[in-house]
Design a protein around this motif. Structure first.
Motif, PDB file in Angstrom:
ATOM      1  N   THR A  11     -25.744 -23.959  21.124  1.00 33.51           N
ATOM      2  CA  THR A  11     -24.339 -24.223  21.465  1.00 33.51           C
ATOM      3  C   THR A  11     -23.584 -24.690  20.233  1.00 33.51           C
ATOM      4  OG1 THR A  11     -24.976 -24.814  23.717  1.00 33.51           O
ATOM      5  CG2 THR A  11     -22.805 -25.557  22.969  1.00 33.51           C
ATOM      6  N   LEU A  12     -24.182 -25.601  19.487  1.00 33.75           N
ATOM      7  CA  LEU A  12     -23.540 -26.101  18.273  1.00 33.75           C
ATOM      8  C   LEU A  12     -23.314 -24.966  17.275  1.00 33.75           C
ATOM      9  CD1 LEU A  12     -22.444 -28.346  16.510  1.00 33.75           C
ATOM     10  CD2 LEU A  12     -24.804 -28.953  15.914  1.00 33.75           C
ATOM     11  N   ARG A  13     -24.311 -24.116  17.093  1.00 32.02           N
ATOM     12  CA  ARG A  13     -24.161 -22.989  16.173  1.00 32.02           C
ATOM     13  C   ARG A  13     -23.059 -22.046  16.651  1.00 32.02           C
ATOM     14  NH1 ARG A  13     -23.557 -21.470  11.334  1.00 32.02           N
ATOM     15  NH2 ARG A  13     -24.215 -19.353  10.912  1.00 32.02           N
ATOM     16  N   VAL A  17     -19.737 -20.712  14.637  1.00 33.89           N
ATOM     17  CA  VAL A  17     -19.471 -19.287  14.415  1.00 33.89           C
ATOM     18  C   VAL A  17     -18.134 -18.875  15.034  1.00 33.89           C
ATOM     19  CG1 VAL A  17     -20.288 -16.959  14.989  1.00 33.89           C
ATOM     20  CG2 VAL A  17     -21.903 -18.677  14.169  1.00 33.89           C
ATOM     21  N   GLN A  18     -17.826 -19.433  16.211  1.00 35.19           N
ATOM     22  CA  GLN A  18     -16.601 -19.071  16.925  1.00 35.19           C
ATOM     23  C   GLN A  18     -15.378 -19.830  16.432  1.00 35.19           C
ATOM     24  OE1 GLN A  18     -17.826 -20.007  20.904  1.00 35.19           O
ATOM     25  NE2 GLN A  18     -19.291 -18.316  20.985  1.00 35.19           N
ATOM     26  N   PRO A  39     -23.701 -27.493   8.017  1.00 33.68           N
ATOM     27  CA  PRO A  39     -22.460 -26.986   7.444  1.00 33.68           C
ATOM     28  C   PRO A  39     -21.227 -27.547   8.159  1.00 33.68           C
ATOM     29  CG  PRO A  39     -24.032 -25.205   7.754  1.00 33.68           C
ATOM     30  CD  PRO A  39     -24.613 -26.425   8.417  1.00 33.68           C
ATOM     31  N   GLY A  40     -20.283 -28.039   7.368  1.00 33.50           N
ATOM     32  CA  GLY A  40     -19.041 -28.554   7.922  1.00 33.50           C
ATOM     33  C   GLY A  40     -19.068 -30.020   8.311  1.00 33.50           C
ATOM     34  N   ALA A  41     -20.221 -30.661   8.171  1.00 37.02           N
ATOM     35  CA  ALA A  41     -20.331 -32.063   8.580  1.00 37.02           C
ATOM     36  C   ALA A  41     -19.646 -33.003   7.603  1.00 37.02           C
ATOM     37  CB  ALA A  41     -21.801 -32.463   8.709  1.00 37.02           C
ATOM     38  N   ILE A  42     -19.172 -34.128   8.152  1.00 36.25           N
ATOM     39  CA  ILE A  42     -18.721 -35.235   7.326  1.00 36.25           C
ATOM     40  C   ILE A  42     -19.745 -36.338   7.482  1.00 36.25           C
ATOM     41  CG2 ILE A  42     -16.278 -34.629   7.501  1.00 36.25           C
ATOM     42  CD1 ILE A  42     -15.963 -36.964   9.520  1.00 36.25           C
ATOM     43  N   ASN A  43     -19.765 -37.266   6.564  1.00 36.57           N
ATOM     44  CA  ASN A  43     -20.764 -38.338   6.590  1.00 36.57           C
ATOM     45  C   ASN A  43     -20.102 -39.661   6.937  1.00 36.57           C
ATOM     46  OD1 ASN A  43     -22.895 -39.948   4.128  1.00 36.57           O
ATOM     47  ND2 ASN A  43     -23.359 -39.499   6.237  1.00 36.57           N
ATOM     48  N   ILE A  44     -20.476 -40.195   8.088  1.00 31.39           N
ATOM     49  CA  ILE A  44     -20.099 -41.559   8.461  1.00 31.39           C
ATOM     50  C   ILE A  44     -21.387 -42.234   8.922  1.00 31.39           C
ATOM     51  CG2 ILE A  44     -18.668 -43.098   9.829  1.00 31.39           C
ATOM     52  CD1 ILE A  44     -16.781 -40.785  10.416  1.00 31.39           C
TER      53      ILE A  44
END
Length: 116
Positions: A11-13, A17-18, A39-44
């Motif tokens: 689901t996350l993938r 993609v969408q 991919p696309g993550a931010i770090n908190i």
């Protein structure tokens, strides 16, 4: 308070993609994030979520997916609970984290790849 919603790897993938609008948060320490993150993550970091989330995530209704290393890591679960306490309404917990992501054959992105 409603329990956090689990999200599966596929689901996350699919959301990625969408082009689904959501925020992906890696709750691990900066050194781990730099070595590789989804991919696309931010770090908190989980310990900083209460202090940093309001400024970084002003929209309390945008979907937010939190993850950490694997199902044995508790950082993402704690972060999800903290986000919900702050009033975020669509928090998803990707419990499998980096381990499940890689096991499914998806790559991690090191910081050096993003800045090159």
């Amino acid at each position: 308070m409603a329990p956090m919603t689990p999200i599966a790897t596929e689901t996350l993938r699919a959301w990625q993609v969408q082009g689904h609008e959501f925020v992906l948060i890696d709750t691990l320490p900066a050194k781990s994030f730099a070595k590789g993150h989804l991919p696309g993550a931010i770090n908190i970091v989980s310990d900083d979520i209460l202090a940093r989330a309001p400024a970084l995530l002003p929209d309390k209704h945008i979907p937010i997916v939190v993850y950490c290393a694997s199902t044995t890591c508790k950082r993402a679960g704690r972060s999800a609970e903290r986000l919900e306490r702050l009033g975020y309404t669509r928090v998803y917990h990707y419990a499998g984290g980096k381990r499940d992501w890689e096991a499914a054959g998806y790559p991690l992105t090191p910081i050096s790849d993003e800045t090159a």
